[in-house]
Structure formats: structure tokens, C-alpha cells
Design a protein around this motif. Structure first.
Motif, PDB file in Angstrom:
ATOM      1  N   LEU A   1       0.834  -1.192   0.000  1.00  0.00           N
ATOM      2  CA  LEU A   1       0.000   0.000   0.000  1.00  0.00           C
ATOM      3  C   LEU A   1       0.876   1.252   0.000  1.00  0.00           C
ATOM      4  CD1 LEU A   1      -2.630  -1.010   2.701  1.00  0.00           C
ATOM      5  CD2 LEU A   1      -3.007  -0.870   0.245  1.00  0.00           C
ATOM      6  N   ARG A   2       0.485   2.221  -0.801  1.00  0.00           N
ATOM      7  CA  ARG A   2       1.167   3.511  -0.827  1.00  0.00           C
ATOM      8  C   ARG A   2       0.416   4.460   0.107  1.00  0.00           C
ATOM      9  NH1 ARG A   2       4.643   5.011  -4.763  1.00  0.00           N
ATOM     10  NH2 ARG A   2       3.732   7.122  -4.863  1.00  0.00           N
ATOM     11  N   VAL A   3       1.135   4.993   1.090  1.00  0.00           N
ATOM     12  CA  VAL A   3       0.489   5.816   2.110  1.00  0.00           C
ATOM     13  C   VAL A   3       1.185   7.168   2.225  1.00  0.00           C
ATOM     14  CG1 VAL A   3      -0.235   3.778   3.399  1.00  0.00           C
ATOM     15  CG2 VAL A   3       1.916   4.922   3.990  1.00  0.00           C
ATOM     16  N   GLY A   4       0.433   8.128   2.742  1.00  0.00           N
ATOM     17  CA  GLY A   4       0.966   9.454   2.987  1.00  0.00           C
ATOM     18  C   GLY A   4       0.512   9.965   4.335  1.00  0.00           C
ATOM     19  N   VAL A   5       1.167  11.016   4.831  1.00  0.00           N
ATOM     20  CA  VAL A   5       0.826  11.635   6.109  1.00  0.00           C
ATOM     21  C   VAL A   5       0.712  13.137   5.904  1.00  0.00           C
ATOM     22  CG1 VAL A   5       1.543  12.070   8.488  1.00  0.00           C
ATOM     23  CG2 VAL A   5       1.990   9.837   7.444  1.00  0.00           C
ATOM     24  N   ILE A   6      -0.395  13.711   6.377  1.00  0.00           N
ATOM     25  CA  ILE A   6      -0.595  15.165   6.350  1.00  0.00           C
ATOM     26  C   ILE A   6      -0.462  15.688   7.772  1.00  0.00           C
ATOM     27  CG2 ILE A   6      -2.121  17.056   5.723  1.00  0.00           C
ATOM     28  CD1 ILE A   6      -3.599  15.159   3.852  1.00  0.00           C
ATOM     29  N   GLY A   7       0.515  16.561   7.992  1.00  0.00           N
ATOM     30  CA  GLY A   7       0.761  17.105   9.321  1.00  0.00           C
ATOM     31  C   GLY A   7       1.914  16.394   9.995  1.00  0.00           C
ATOM     32  N   LEU A   8       2.953  17.150  10.365  1.00  0.00           N
ATOM     33  CA  LEU A   8       4.151  16.537  10.941  1.00  0.00           C
ATOM     34  C   LEU A   8       4.465  17.073  12.330  1.00  0.00           C
ATOM     35  CD1 LEU A   8       6.470  16.322   7.797  1.00  0.00           C
ATOM     36  CD2 LEU A   8       5.191  14.481   8.912  1.00  0.00           C
ATOM     37  N   GLY A   9       3.409  17.385  13.097  1.00  0.00           N
ATOM     38  CA  GLY A   9       3.598  17.626  14.519  1.00  0.00           C
ATOM     39  C   GLY A   9       3.859  16.309  15.225  1.00  0.00           C
ATOM     40  N   TRP A  10       3.757  16.323  16.568  1.00  0.00           N
ATOM     41  CA  TRP A  10       4.096  15.113  17.313  1.00  0.00           C
ATOM     42  C   TRP A  10       3.266  13.917  16.857  1.00  0.00           C
ATOM     43  CZ3 TRP A  10       1.431  11.763  20.511  1.00  0.00           C
ATOM     44  CH2 TRP A  10       2.214  10.827  21.194  1.00  0.00           C
ATOM     45  N   ALA A  11       1.952  14.081  16.739  1.00  0.00           N
ATOM     46  CA  ALA A  11       1.100  12.954  16.357  1.00  0.00           C
ATOM     47  C   ALA A  11       1.426  12.471  14.951  1.00  0.00           C
ATOM     48  CB  ALA A  11      -0.374  13.345  16.458  1.00  0.00           C
ATOM     49  N   GLY A  12       1.614  13.402  14.016  1.00  0.00           N
ATOM     50  CA  GLY A  12       1.966  13.010  12.655  1.00  0.00           C
ATOM     51  C   GLY A  12       3.266  12.242  12.602  1.00  0.00           C
ATOM     52  N   GLN A  13       4.208  12.624  13.448  1.00  0.00           N
ATOM     53  CA  GLN A  13       5.489  11.916  13.491  1.00  0.00           C
ATOM     54  C   GLN A  13       5.318  10.479  13.945  1.00  0.00           C
ATOM     55  OE1 GLN A  13       8.214  14.309  15.877  1.00  0.00           O
ATOM     56  NE2 GLN A  13       7.527  16.162  14.805  1.00  0.00           N
ATOM     57  N   GLN A  14       4.330  10.227  14.826  1.00  0.00           N
ATOM     58  CA  GLN A  14       4.063   8.850  15.261  1.00  0.00           C
ATOM     59  C   GLN A  14       3.509   8.016  14.108  1.00  0.00           C
ATOM     60  OE1 GLN A  14       5.332   8.574  18.382  1.00  0.00           O
ATOM     61  NE2 GLN A  14       5.559  10.770  18.017  1.00  0.00           N
ATOM     62  N   HIS A  15       2.659   8.617  13.291  1.00  0.00           N
ATOM     63  CA  HIS A  15       2.138   7.911  12.116  1.00  0.00           C
ATOM     64  C   HIS A  15       3.258   7.618  11.127  1.00  0.00           C
ATOM     65  CE1 HIS A  15      -2.380   8.382  12.607  1.00  0.00           C
ATOM     66  NE2 HIS A  15      -1.894   9.093  13.611  1.00  0.00           N
ATOM     67  N   VAL A  16       4.121   8.599  10.910  1.00  0.00           N
ATOM     68  CA  VAL A  16       5.248   8.412   9.999  1.00  0.00           C
ATOM     69  C   VAL A  16       6.105   7.238  10.459  1.00  0.00           C
ATOM     70  CG1 VAL A  16       7.427   9.419   9.220  1.00  0.00           C
ATOM     71  CG2 VAL A  16       5.338  10.788   9.167  1.00  0.00           C
ATOM     72  N   ALA A  17       6.442   7.209  11.742  1.00  0.00           N
ATOM     73  CA  ALA A  17       7.285   6.129  12.273  1.00  0.00           C
ATOM     74  C   ALA A  17       6.603   4.773  12.124  1.00  0.00           C
ATOM     75  CB  ALA A  17       7.609   6.403  13.745  1.00  0.00           C
ATOM     76  N   ALA A  18       5.287   4.727  12.352  1.00  0.00           N
ATOM     77  CA  ALA A  18       4.560   3.458  12.239  1.00  0.00           C
ATOM     78  C   ALA A  18       4.573   2.941  10.809  1.00  0.00           C
ATOM     79  CB  ALA A  18       3.125   3.640  12.725  1.00  0.00           C
ATOM     80  N   TYR A  19       4.329   3.810   9.852  1.00  0.00           N
ATOM     81  CA  TYR A  19       4.359   3.390   8.451  1.00  0.00           C
ATOM     82  C   TYR A  19       5.764   2.974   8.023  1.00  0.00           C
ATOM     83  CZ  TYR A  19      -0.363   5.320   7.752  1.00  0.00           C
ATOM     84  OH  TYR A  19      -1.706   5.579   7.811  1.00  0.00           O
ATOM     85  N   ALA A  20       6.753   3.755   8.451  1.00  0.00           N
ATOM     86  CA  ALA A  20       8.132   3.463   8.044  1.00  0.00           C
ATOM     87  C   ALA A  20       8.597   2.109   8.553  1.00  0.00           C
ATOM     88  CB  ALA A  20       9.061   4.568   8.551  1.00  0.00           C
TER      89      ALA A  20
END
Length: 370
Positions: free
Chosen positions: A18-37
């Protein structure tokens, strides 16, 4: 958008990442980024944020090819299957609806939206698009919450008829003078921000009883004086920007079948330390989880075994938090039941919060879903 998996193909275990993206890179967005990565089943293909330095930092850290300041451009160009939205609350609905209409699956941070009206439009968009709409209630992924849910489901406590829950901070008003403390952009104060976590956990543990009425009260004693932000002294509040939300809220909630739930939340209070708790009262036993104090998290169950009073201490696993919330979202995307995951449960949470604010404003109990 890529050629998204259809439910039947997802159920058959398609190997396509799956190709995924994240909108917003505050603290919560950074947690999503780390989870996907960290997930080998997805490609973290795009990030969107207003801050150039965050796009560069996390784009470089995870080798993300797509980096956009314009979230609409990201949705149009990045060929995504799914997107996480971790932006100020008032942006959740327009961003989620646009992504859903573009054929993407969506997970937003909590709260779902600034009010139930916007949340309902998100659910309608998910139903029209036939895509997953999820909301990240990451605290229900705590190890102690999972353990207590297993206790409840085992029947040890019997019928649950009463519960108390709350999150009270010693200090911690987020962003005095920012969108957090402006009514239009946040939708509310402590109840909207942290109270909704406790509401979600309590109803989840109790088996999702419907809330039929709310009687609530709100107060703003710290924020208007510039207190309770980054320390208990007076903070710098942006000149001309009023503190428009509550810093303490309490609610008495009536549940279907006659049960009751007490909810309290506060960003700042004269207490020795932060306190988070859920206490359940059942016909055959009681239980509580608590964290935030100097002694660390605790979980205790009181019941009777062979006619003798007994205290149980369930084994608690690791906390899942945002990583587990993201994993749950991806599981739903890869399932064959997209229609079952349309955000309806999170909408019910929003309706309860709306009723609490309406009750506080009217000084009277407000019926829900009547």
C-alpha cells in the motif's frame, strides 16, 4: 490514486504494498510516519506539512520521495492508497472528505472533527466513496486497557452498571493563544482534547453502550489568566487572542439500560500530579486502571473466588499506542469489510461531546439521539 485494492482482493491477501501518505508533521503526525516506516507492507510515499524543515527532516530520515506543502496537491499527484491526517482539528473534515472523494482510505487523529456535524459529513463521504474512515484513539491501545478489556469480556465483573473516568493534568494547557484554545478551530477545550480519550476508553471497556443523555459543566479558571501552560506561572498569551474554551469539564452520562458514566477532564488543576483513570463497577466485581502518578501505571480487579474476597492483578502487555492504531487501520484497509469501518463509532463519540457542551451552555440535561 493507485489502483486500490478492492475488498475481495484484500481478503485474499494481495501482495501489493500500500502507498500511504501523512498530512501534518507535529508530534502525532510523526508517530504515524514512524509506524508506516516500520511496516514492511507499505510504502511511505508522501508527506505534507507547512514546515519546510519538518518535510526535509522526516523525508530524509525515511527516504520519502513525495514532499508537499500543499496537501491537496499531494492527494492529486502522489498516487496514494491511504492517508493519515494529523492536523489541527478544524482541518480534519475538509481534508478527510477530499481524500475519501479521491478514493483514498483515511485515518485521522482524534478528535474526529470540531463538532458532530462535521464528523457526520466525514462518515457520509466514507459511505459514498466505499472507503475506510478510521480515527486514532491511541490510548485504547495501552497494555492495561487491553488487559482490562479481557477481564470484562471474561465475565468476571458481571454486568457493568457504573463507571468513572478522567484525565486531570497538574499543568498542560496546549498552545495558549494557538488553535488549541480558540473555539472555532478546536471545537472545545480539555473535554475535546483529552476527555474524549477517556470517554472512548470507558465506553470501549463497557462494551459500547449507547449514551442517551448528558448533564455537564465547564469552567475556565486557569487559561484566561495565562496559567497552566508551560509551568504554573503566568504564561505569555498572544495579545488580543482570548482563551475561548474550557480548561475543566465534568459530565454525568446516562447509558442505555440504566447505567451511568462520570467523566472529568482538566488541562490544569491544583493537584500533586497528573491523574488518568478508569474505574468500573460490576454486579460481580470491580476494577480500575490508573496512571500518571509517581507510582506508575496500575491495574487491579476486586471480585470473589469460591466465596472468598479476591484481588486480581492481570498480566499487562506492552503499550501499542499510535503504532497499533495505524496497524489496525491498515488491517481494516486490507480486509473485506470496508463498509463496517466508516467512522460511525467515532461519530457517536463526537455526538456525546457535542451534547456535553450543549448541556453546559444550557445548564440542563441534554438528550442524545432522541
Amino acid at each position: 490514486m493507485t489502483d486500490a485494492l478492492q475488498p475481495d482482493a484484500a481478503a485474499q491477501g494481495s501482495d501489493r504494498r500500500l502507498r500511504v501518505g501523512v498530512i501534518g508533521l507535529g508530534w502525532a503526525g510523526q508517530q504515524h510516519v514512524a509506524a508506516y516506516a516500520a511496516d514492511p507492507t507499505v510504502d511511505l510515499a508522501a508527506l505534507s506539512a507547512m514546515e519546510d524543515h519538518l518535510l526535509a527532516q522526516f523525508g530524509d530520515l525515511h527516504d520519502v520521495p513525495g514532499r508537499y506543502q500543499d496537501w491537496q496537491q499531494m492527494i492529486a499527484e502522489a498516487e496514494l492508497d491511504a492517508v493519515s491526517i494529523a492536523t489541527p482539528t478544524f482541518l480534519h473534515a475538509p481534508m478527510a472528505i477530499a481524500a475519501l472523494e479521491a478514493g483514498l482510505h483515511v485515518i485521522t487523529e482524534k478528535p474526529m472533527a470540531e463538532n458532530a456535524e462535521s464528523a457526520a459529513r466525514m462518515v457520509e463521504a466514507a459511505n459514498r466513496a466505499g472507503r475506510v474512515l478510521d480515527v486514532s484513539f491511541n490510548h485504547r491501545q495501552r497494555g492495561d486497557v487491553t488487559a482490562l478489556k479481557q477481564v470484562v469480556d471474561s465475565g468476571v465483573l458481571g454486568t457493568l452498571y457504573y463507571a468513572k473516568t478522567g484525565w486531570i493534568r497538574r499543568q498542560g494547557i496546549p498552545g495558549l493563544g494557538t488553535w488549541f484554545t480558540k473555539a472555532k478551530s478546536s471545537g472545545g477545550g480539555a473535554m475535546m482534547d483529552i476527555g474524549i480519550h477517556m470517554l472512548d476508553m470507558a465506553l470501549h471497556l463497557m462494551g459500547e453502550p449507547e449514551v442517551t443523555a448528558a448533564s455537564a459543566s465547564t469552567h475556565a479558571e486557569f487559561g484566561p489568566l495565562g496559567r497552566g501552560g508551560s509551568g504554573f506561572g503566568i504564561s505569555q498569551v498572544e495579545e488580543g487572542v482570548p482563551f475561548e474554551v474550557e480548561d475543566l469539564a465534568t459530565a454525568f452520562l446516562r447509558l442505555e439500560g440504566g447505567g451511568t458514566l462520570l467523566l472529568e477532564s482538566s488541562w490544569a488543576q491544583w493537584i500533586p500530579h497528573d491523574l488518568c483513570y478508569v474505574t468500573l463497577y460490576g454486579a460481580d466485581g470491580g476494577a480500575t486502571i490508573e496512571w500518571g502518578g509517581p507510582d506508575g501505571p496500575s491495574i487491579t480487579v476486586w471480585t470473589e473466588v469460591a466465596g472468598m474476597p479476591a484481588v486480581l492483578e492481570p498480566v499487562v502487555g506492552e503499550d501499542g499506542r499510535h503504532a497499533a492504531a495505524v496497524a489496525g487501520f491498515l488491517h481494516k484497509v486490507r480486509s473485506d469489510s470496508w463498509a463496517e469501518h466508516n467512522g460511525a463509532l467515532a461519530l457517536r463519540r463526537a455526538e456525546v461531546i457535542d451534547a456535553c457542551y450543549a448541556s453546559a451552555k444550557a445548564g440542563a440535561e441534554v438528550a442524545i439521539g432522541a
